[in-house]
Design a protein around this motif. Structure first.
Motif, short mmCIF file in Angstrom:
data_model
loop_
_atom_site.label_atom_id
_atom_site.label_comp_id
_atom_site.label_asym_id
_atom_site.label_seq_id
_atom_site.Cartn_x
_atom_site.Cartn_y
_atom_site.Cartn_z
N PHE A 299 0.85 -1.18 0.00
CA PHE A 299 0.00 0.00 0.00
C PHE A 299 0.89 1.23 0.00
N ASN A 300 0.63 2.11 -0.96
CA ASN A 300 1.34 3.38 -1.04
C ASN A 300 2.86 3.18 -1.10
N GLY A 301 3.30 2.17 -1.86
CA GLY A 301 4.73 1.94 -2.05
C GLY A 301 5.44 1.32 -0.86
N ARG A 302 4.66 0.73 0.08
CA ARG A 302 5.27 0.09 1.24
C ARG A 302 4.65 -1.29 1.46
N LEU B 11 6.97 -5.30 -3.61
CA LEU B 11 6.46 -4.06 -4.21
C LEU B 11 6.34 -4.12 -5.72
N ASP C 30 -2.99 -1.36 -2.39
CA ASP C 30 -3.19 -0.87 -3.75
C ASP C 30 -2.36 -1.67 -4.77
#
Length: 137
Positions: free
Chosen positions: A15-18, A78, A103
């Motif tokens: 989520f959100n690059g993590r 990721l 996401d």
């Protein structure tokens, strides 16, 4: 290539690059069953492994999925592994057994043509129960 992925109940990976979560018991399992075989991952993922046992090395590279060869392991957090369907020999899922916002999702269609070869539940350090599933062609 042998893929390793951690997912939440709706197949979310990040989520959100993590990453969604991390767990010391999962890292120990990964290092145990990949011992003696190259373990590829991104530099981001490598940071969570910290100090490794003597003689143990991680192959960290931004293009780790492209660099991994047949029989070698890739720990993906990721990136979407869908583009590597033809190279996949084995998929190991670590299921967090809870829901997190996400996401980036693992596509369960990647498991088509694979059979569940092993399943094990174990207590994690951050999760009461983690399920490890190994799928093979």
């Amino acid at each position: 290539m042998r893929l390793i992925v951690c997912v939440e109940d709706r197949w979310g990976m990040a989520f959100n690059g993590r990453r969604l979560s991390m767990d010391e018991a999962v890292r120990e399992r990964i290092l145990e069953f990949t011992d003696g075989t190259p373990l590829w991952m991104s530099p981001y993922s490598e940071r969570q492994f910290g100090d490794l046992p003597a003689g143990r090395e991680i192959c960290a590279d931004e293009a780790f999925m492209d660099r991994a060869g047949q029989g070698e392991y890739c720990f993906a957090e990721l990136c979407d592994p869908s583009g590597y369907r033809e190279q996949l020999e084995e998929i190991t899922l670590f299921r967090w057994n809870r829901r997190y916002p996400a996401d980036l999702y693992f596509d369960p269609a990647l498991l088509d043509g694979f059979s569940l070869a092993a399943s094990e539940e174990f207590p994690g350090t951050s999760h009461e129960k983690i399920t490890m599933e190994v799928y093979r062609r």
